[in-house]
Structure formats: C-alpha cells, structure tokens
Design an enzyme around this catalytic site. Structure first.
Site, PDB file in Angstrom:
ATOM      1  NE  ARG A 105      -2.579   0.642   3.626  1.00  0.00           N
ATOM      2  CZ  ARG A 105      -3.372   0.904   4.648  1.00  0.00           C
ATOM      3  NH1 ARG A 105      -4.642   1.144   4.434  1.00  0.00           N
ATOM      4  NH2 ARG A 105      -2.908   0.903   5.861  1.00  0.00           N
ATOM      5  CB  THR A 109      -1.922   7.169  -3.292  1.00  0.00           C
ATOM      6  OG1 THR A 109      -1.340   5.850  -3.351  1.00  0.00           O
ATOM      7  CG2 THR A 109      -0.956   8.167  -3.917  1.00  0.00           C
ATOM      8  CG  ASP A 201       0.948  -3.336   9.836  1.00  0.00           C
ATOM      9  OD1 ASP A 201       1.058  -2.447   8.978  1.00  0.00           O
ATOM     10  OD2 ASP A 201       1.185  -4.545   9.603  1.00  0.00           O
ATOM     11  CG  ASP A 204       4.439  -3.900  11.250  1.00  0.00           C
ATOM     12  OD1 ASP A 204       5.170  -4.463  10.416  1.00  0.00           O
ATOM     13  OD2 ASP A 204       4.233  -2.676  11.275  1.00  0.00           O
TER      14      ASP A 204
HETATM   15  N1  URA Z   1      -3.776  -3.210   7.428  1.00  0.00           N
HETATM   16  C1  URA Z   1      -3.522  -3.555   8.698  1.00  0.00           C
HETATM   17  O1  URA Z   1      -2.653  -4.403   8.952  1.00  0.00           O
HETATM   18  N2  URA Z   1      -4.218  -2.981   9.688  1.00  0.00           N
HETATM   19  C2  URA Z   1      -5.183  -2.063   9.456  1.00  0.00           C
HETATM   20  O2  URA Z   1      -5.798  -1.575  10.395  1.00  0.00           O
HETATM   21  C3  URA Z   1      -5.422  -1.701   8.115  1.00  0.00           C
HETATM   22  C4  URA Z   1      -4.717  -2.285   7.118  1.00  0.00           C
END
Ligand code: URA
Length: 210
Positions: A105, A109, A201, A204
């Site tokens: 991502r 953007t 995330d 992560d």
């Molecule tokens: N990707 C993620 O890992 N967490 C989010 O909250 C949104 C996208």
C-alpha cells in the site's frame, strides 16, 4: 448488512479475535490465534462447496456418501499478512492449491502497487478464496480479486479477519459477485487507513516488525 457479507459470530472466533486485538498480546500468541481463527473461518467460507457422492463400502454395506465435487480449491494470499491465514486453512483443506499476490500500500495514496503474482493453473475450474486479514480501504483486496479474475477465476470468495465498513462497501461496488466472510466489521478507518478500533498492523503484529 449487505447480502454478500457474512460475519462469523461464533464465540470461539470472537474470543480469539478479542485476544488478538489486545496490544499486549505477544507476536507468537498473535500468530497462533490467527492460525486457529483461520481454521474456523475456513469452515465457514467453504460451507457451500459443491458436493457429489461416491460409493464406499462401510463394514456393514455399500452406500453413496458425499464427497467434494470438482477441482481442488485455490487459496490466494495477499502478501504478506495473508500468509497468516494460510496454514490454518490448509490444516482443513490440505490439498488446496495456493497462489500469492504481492501488493503493498502506497502510504501516501493508500493505492495498491503490485510487485508479485503467482497463481495456480485452471482457476476458472476452481473455487478461489482470496485471503487477507484486514479489509481496510478495500483497494488491495479489490485489486487482488481483479488479478484472479483476469487469470480466469469465476467462483471467488474473499476471507478476512476484520473489515472496515469502507472496505466492505468498496468490495461490494468493485466485485458484487464476490461474497465476503469476516469475523467482525469495525467502526471506521482512521486518516492513515487503519481499521479502528482494529488490532493495528496485522503484518507487523504477526512477524514482530514495525
Ligand atoms: N492493514 C492492517 O494491517 N491494519 C489495518 O488496520 C489496516 C490495514
């Protein structure tokens, strides 16, 4: 609730999801919970797989018994967080074929950028389940589904752990033919495209990166 959306409200799924949301849950436990939930979600997303019958001889008599019909399933993981859903699903359907779509991502953007694509053959003859734990903006998921459609897939499902209403809407607009299965739909996205309250995330938290 849109008709193409299924929220899996099973208590085991909800309990495990709550543990995953907790910021104090360590990496190893987070990964283990994701694997366990993905098996339960796999059960739900395969609920309407076509079946036929095959004759088996039980110790007592022959019978026509149900078996899965058609080609083996294809699971398509959106890298990297999608991989967290694969092992638990493969526990349930070990012969599934597995593909990978690499999308990251763009943080400015929020648009997906493709860097990898490797898909199983004969997608047009398989049920294809595209997996990513987080359906946030829906941009990556919609792009991944467009890729598998370009490769011939017709019968597609999207499986995630958590969704934002914005992502659910994006998927309904871009791919109304693709049912979405999730464990929860949260409040909203924040300005950085994170699901709120969410779990942070997912990649992560699975891999201990930042
Ligand atoms: N990707 C993620 O890992 N967490 C989010 O909250 C949104 C996208």
């Amino acid at each position: 609730m849109p008709e193409h959306l299924t929220v899996v409200e099973h208590p085991l799924v909800q309990h495990k999801l709550t543990l995953m949301r907790d910021a104090d849950t360590p990496t190893g436990l987070f990964r283990q919970l994701l694997r366990e939930i993905s098996t339960l979600l796999a059960y739900e997303v395969t609920r309407d797989l076509p079946v036929t019958t095959r004759q088996v001889h039980t110790p007592l008599k022959p019978m026509d018994a149900p078996v899965l019909d058609g080609r083996k399933l294809a699971l398509v993981s959106i890298l990297r967080a999608g991989n967290g859903l694969l092992d638990g699903m493969l526990d349930l359907v070990p012969s599934a074929r597995v593909g990978f779509v690499g999308l990251y991502r763009d943080e400015e953007t929020l648009e997906p950028v493709q860097y990898y694509c490797k898909l199983p053959e004969a997608l047009s003859e398989r049920r294809v389940i595209v997996v990513d734990p987080m359906l946030a903006t829906g941009n990556s998921s919609a792009a991944a589904i467009a890729l598998v459609k370009d490769a011939g897939a017709i019968d597609i499902r999207f499986l995630c752990l958590l969704a934002a209403p914005e992502g659910v809407q994006r998927m309904a607009d871009a791919h109304p033919d693709v049912p979405v299965v999730t464990a929860a739909v949260d409040e909203r996205l924040n300005e950085r495209g994170y699901i709120v309250p969410g779990l942070g995330d997912a990649g992560d938290r699975m891999y201990g990166t930042r």
